[in-house]
Design a protein around this motif. Structure first.
Motif, short mmCIF file in Angstrom:
data_model
loop_
_atom_site.label_atom_id
_atom_site.label_comp_id
_atom_site.label_asym_id
_atom_site.label_seq_id
_atom_site.Cartn_x
_atom_site.Cartn_y
_atom_site.Cartn_z
N ARG A 110 -12.64 15.53 5.96
CA ARG A 110 -12.88 15.06 4.59
C ARG A 110 -11.57 15.07 3.82
NH1 ARG A 110 -17.15 17.75 0.28
NH2 ARG A 110 -16.82 16.24 -1.42
N PRO A 111 -11.14 13.94 3.25
CA PRO A 111 -9.84 13.88 2.56
C PRO A 111 -9.75 14.90 1.43
CG PRO A 111 -10.72 11.67 2.91
CD PRO A 111 -11.82 12.62 3.26
N LEU A 112 -8.54 15.39 1.19
CA LEU A 112 -8.33 16.35 0.12
C LEU A 112 -8.33 15.68 -1.25
CD1 LEU A 112 -5.49 18.44 1.82
CD2 LEU A 112 -7.94 18.92 1.77
N ALA A 113 -8.19 14.37 -1.27
CA ALA A 113 -8.32 13.58 -2.51
C ALA A 113 -9.23 12.40 -2.20
CB ALA A 113 -6.96 13.10 -3.00
N SER A 114 -10.32 12.26 -2.93
CA SER A 114 -11.29 11.20 -2.66
C SER A 114 -10.78 9.86 -3.19
CB SER A 114 -12.63 11.54 -3.31
OG SER A 114 -12.51 11.50 -4.72
N ARG A 115 -11.53 8.80 -2.89
CA ARG A 115 -11.13 7.47 -3.39
C ARG A 115 -11.15 7.44 -4.91
NH1 ARG A 115 -8.90 3.90 -5.00
NH2 ARG A 115 -8.76 1.73 -4.29
N SER A 116 -12.09 8.16 -5.51
CA SER A 116 -12.15 8.19 -6.98
C SER A 116 -11.01 9.00 -7.58
CB SER A 116 -13.50 8.76 -7.43
OG SER A 116 -13.65 10.10 -6.98
N ASP A 117 -10.30 9.74 -6.73
CA ASP A 117 -9.15 10.51 -7.20
C ASP A 117 -7.85 9.76 -6.94
OD1 ASP A 117 -10.74 12.71 -7.93
OD2 ASP A 117 -10.74 13.46 -5.87
N THR A 118 -7.94 8.46 -6.71
CA THR A 118 -6.77 7.64 -6.41
C THR A 118 -6.54 6.64 -7.52
OG1 THR A 118 -7.20 7.85 -4.03
CG2 THR A 118 -5.69 6.11 -4.73
N ALA A 119 -5.32 6.59 -8.01
CA ALA A 119 -4.94 5.62 -9.05
C ALA A 119 -3.94 4.65 -8.44
CB ALA A 119 -4.35 6.33 -10.25
N GLU A 120 -4.20 3.35 -8.55
CA GLU A 120 -3.28 2.34 -8.03
C GLU A 120 -2.36 1.86 -9.14
OE1 GLU A 120 -5.12 -0.80 -5.89
OE2 GLU A 120 -6.39 0.52 -4.68
N VAL A 121 -1.09 1.64 -8.77
CA VAL A 121 -0.11 1.13 -9.73
C VAL A 121 0.55 -0.11 -9.14
CG1 VAL A 121 0.31 3.37 -10.79
CG2 VAL A 121 1.70 2.67 -8.86
N ARG A 122 0.79 -1.11 -9.97
CA ARG A 122 1.42 -2.34 -9.51
C ARG A 122 2.94 -2.16 -9.38
NH1 ARG A 122 -1.32 -5.94 -14.05
NH2 ARG A 122 -1.21 -3.86 -15.01
N GLY A 123 3.52 -2.99 -8.52
CA GLY A 123 4.94 -2.88 -8.18
C GLY A 123 5.05 -2.83 -6.67
N ARG A 124 6.04 -3.53 -6.11
CA ARG A 124 6.08 -3.61 -4.66
C ARG A 124 7.51 -3.72 -4.14
NH1 ARG A 124 2.04 -4.94 -1.14
NH2 ARG A 124 0.86 -3.83 -2.72
N LEU A 125 7.74 -3.01 -3.03
CA LEU A 125 8.96 -3.15 -2.24
C LEU A 125 8.60 -3.83 -0.94
CD1 LEU A 125 10.35 0.49 -2.63
CD2 LEU A 125 10.97 -1.49 -4.02
N ASP A 126 9.57 -4.53 -0.33
CA ASP A 126 9.28 -5.08 0.99
C ASP A 126 9.63 -4.03 2.06
OD1 ASP A 126 12.03 -5.13 1.44
OD2 ASP A 126 12.21 -7.31 1.28
N ALA A 127 9.47 -4.39 3.32
CA ALA A 127 9.63 -3.42 4.41
C ALA A 127 11.06 -2.92 4.55
CB ALA A 127 9.15 -4.04 5.73
N ARG A 128 12.03 -3.61 3.92
CA ARG A 128 13.42 -3.15 3.96
C ARG A 128 13.80 -2.40 2.68
NH1 ARG A 128 14.96 -2.96 9.13
NH2 ARG A 128 14.64 -4.94 10.21
#
Length: 686
Positions: A110-128
């Motif tokens: 069982r994850p130590l942080a659930s999906r409801s405990d996750t906040a998504e933020v916009r912004g992205r880097l590529d694989a390099r």
């Protein structure tokens, strides 16, 4: 004047301390009962048994179980996980493989942080690591609001490709600090594991966030308490990698201390290999609660670049240790009509029945007491006298349920726990293609030397070594290690096409970073040593092997490529039994480890002295027979003594049992070696 180097190790039942007197070259060991509610109390008490005046301490190191206990008991922090937009499910999905192939009812942890405990933020880097979209600061501010209003107590930040470029994680931390204050606990994934594999890196960050505030509070309280008592040198903390760092640095890398307690024994094994000349060792630490197995291969600890804790991956260097619930306090009970031993432990309170603290269930210690293998008046350095009658009563009660006499019950308990421990050793050896018979067994911990020979017999091992202060050997091992810092960078290139100038530049940058960190801990420039390595695999494989890449410049490019390929093929053959010299390989990660020499204790030969007579001759049961067995005090054994079993050797931190058919030798440093009779040609009966 400062003169003592001191180490403290917390166990499930006792907290051990070892002091090395730099003026005389002598060691002393002591212990105190572990205080589960407030571990620092037990540490203070144990330390006081070896050093009266803490202002005389010149060096102090500690192996802590605080973070591990918080994790195992699931009493860690409430974690808010901040992830990249669109990747919020990475931690929940985890991996699709089953870690228990044949477990019908297998469930992912069982994850130590659930999906409801996750906040998504916009912004992205590529694989390099190149920015595709700037970090959205408003999203981070919203995450901070959720933290305040949701009752969270810790934050883990794990953004995509931050191992290539940490800028977005650092920006997120800055915004969070502005919103929540400088004291808000924030764990950044790139600082803990600058490696590829998003799930594993996220898991490492969440585990750190889950345990960090608890460990930081504990280390701060312990450091302040020791300072108040007069100790004016930094407290060092053992890491899972086998190195040490200061408590100040450990507060920023708490996940690296999760397995610090058991690791001390493995590092003691490294020193013992150097001292005795036996370079391949199986180290077994049997305490009151658990049984830990580690390997010393060609004089070095067996270390992996990653680990798993109850199914949660950790990207960090860690000494390979296999642990099961088997110790002196392991409770014996009836289940499905048969005898079971452990993993449940009586712990320090109430403890085994013989402790006289209210425990009524029979334990492994009670079984050994009933078999005559323990000196009741000298147990734990005479801290208390064991109640042998209580052991017999507890064993008789269980024996009546299973239709066994008390002595048969005691022997059965010992046989069952020995079989469990032997299987744990096979897990780390036979199942990985390692032949135990090519190794010597090192038994330590409060209960290890009592069972060591029997484990050696089970595995066909012909030499069992008991070091000095076996009950405090993990603490002793902490005095023998060095300061260590590790870092890694991605390097996803084929062996043939890799730009070695770029690789040399990366090694240089990582080396400078490690050197600066180690020198900031008080180590001189000349006392720092750097080791480089590279993770490689055959193209098309999933798993990698870490190959040493030297400590200096690459030099001749073609020669370096040939050396790395040959070293990889040799390592692959050693690990998996085959290799392919014609198959191309590729690189994935480059690593740099920095070591800082803080000095170490230097064991000295004991010097000649006359042997002491046995303090008693007592009946001891071995299998179905009872033997009149000499009881000896270990401090009465002269160097180069050579005696025949059966023997029981008592000392303040442990008891060593030598059954019939085995011989005992004592080396110049006071280490005991038990050998099967055909391995020793000299000496005679006592």
């Amino acid at each position: 004047m400062s003169r003592y180097r001191v180490a403290m190790d917390i166990g499930g039942t006792f907290t051990d301390a070892v002091a090395y007197d730099e003026a005389t070259g002598q060691y002393s060991a002591g212990k105190a009962s572990t205080t589960p509610g407030e571990l620092s109390v037990g540490v203070h008490r144990a330390m006081r048994t070896v050093v009266d005046d803490l202002s005389t301490v010149s060096f102090a190191v500690h192996g802590t179980t605080q973070g591990l206990n918080a994790f195992l008991q699931r009493r860690g922090e409430k974690v808010l996980l901040i992830a990249s937009a669109g990747a919020g499910d990475v931690y929940q999905i985890a991996r699709g493989n089953r870690t228990e192939m044949y477990e019908v009812q297998y469930r992912k942890p069982r994850p130590l942080a659930s999906r409801s405990d996750t906040a998504e933020v916009r912004g992205r880097l590529d694989a390099r690591g190149r920015e595709v979209e700037p970090l959205n600061h408003d999203d981070v501010v919203e995450a901070a609001r959720r933290y305040r209003e949701g009752g969270y107590t810790s934050i883990a930040v794990a953004l995509l490709f931050s191992y290539e470029c940490p800028d977005h994680e650092l920006q997120a931390q800055q915004v969070l600090r502005q919103e929540l204050g400088a004291e808000a606990p924030i764990s950044l994934s790139h600082r803990l594991a600058r490696e590829w594999r998003e799930y594993e890196r996220t898991s490492t960050a969440v585990l750190d966030a889950y345990t960090a505030p608890i460990v930081r509070t504990y280390l701060a309280e312990l450091s302040e308490g020791l300072r108040a008592d007069g100790m004016d040198v930094p407290l060092h903390i053992m890491q899972s990698s086998g190195g040490i760092i200061t408590a100040r640095s450990a507060r920023d890398h708490t996940v690296q201390t999760l397995l610090s307690g058991p690791v001390g024994g493995a590092m003691g094994g490294v020193s013992l290999a150097r001292l005795t000349g036996h370079r391949n060792l199986i180290c077994v630490d049997m305490g009151g609660t658990s049984f830990d197995v580690s390997l010393i291969v060609d004089g070095e600890a067996d270390i992996s670049t990653e680990a798993s804790l109850e199914g949660f991956p950790l990207l960090m260097p860690v000494v390979n240790i296999h642990t099961i619930g088997a110790g002196g306090g392991s409770v014996a009970y009836r289940e499905a009509g048969g005898l079971r031993v452990g993993p449940r432990s009586a712990g320090a309170s109430p403890g085994p029945a013989c402790y006289g603290r209210g425990g009524a269930e029979p334990t492994v210690t009670d079984a050994n007491v009933a078999l005559g293998r323990v000196d009741p008046g000298a147990f734990a350095g005479g801290e208390f006298t064991l109640d042998t009658e209580a052991s017999h009563r507890a064993l008789a009660t269980l024996g009546s349920e299973l239709g066994l006499e008390t002595a048969e019950m005691a022997q059965g308990i010992v046989d069952v726990v020995n079989a469990k421990m032997a299987q744990a050793i096979r897990t780390l050896t036979v199942e990985k293609g390692i032949e135990p018979r090519n190794y010597a067994l090192v038994a330590f911990g409060g209960a290890g030397p009592m069972h060591g020979v029997f484990l050696a017999e089970e595995l066909g091992i012909e030499r069992m070594i008991v070091p000095r202060f076996p009950g405090a050997f993990s603490a002793w091992g902490m005095l023998e290690t060095r300061l260590r810092r590790d870092t890694a960078r991605g390097f996803p290139y084929s062996h043939a096409a890799a730009d070695l100038e770029t690789l040399q530049k990366i090694f240089g940058e990582m080396g400078a970073e490690m050197r600066a960190q180690i020198e900031s801990e008080g180590v001189s420039h000349d006392s720092v040593v750097l080791h480089h390595a590279i993770d490689a695999r055959y193209i098309g494989q999933e798993y990698t092997l870490t190959i040493p890449a030297g400590s200096h410049s690459i030099g001749d490019a073609d020669g370096w490529r040939e050396q790395i390929k040959a070293a990889f093929d040799a390592a692959h053959h050693s690990r998996f039994g085959h290799s392919n010299a014609e198959a191309p390989i590729e690189f994935t990660i480059v690593r740099t480890t920095g070591f800082g020499d803080l000095g170490r204790a230097t064991p000295r030969p004991m010097g000649s002295r006359p042997p002491s007579d046995p303090v008693d001759i007592r009946p001891v049961r071995f299998g179905d027979s009872v033997f009149d067995t000499p009881l000896l005090r270990r401090d009465g054994l002269a160097p180069r003594s050579d005696l025949s079993g059966p023997l029981v050797i008592s000392e303040p931190t442990a008891t060593t049992v030598i059954p019939p058919g085995w011989r005992l030798e004592v080396d110049d440093y006071g280490n005991l070696s038990a050998l099967a009779h055909d391995q020793s040609e000299k000496g005679g009966p006592l």
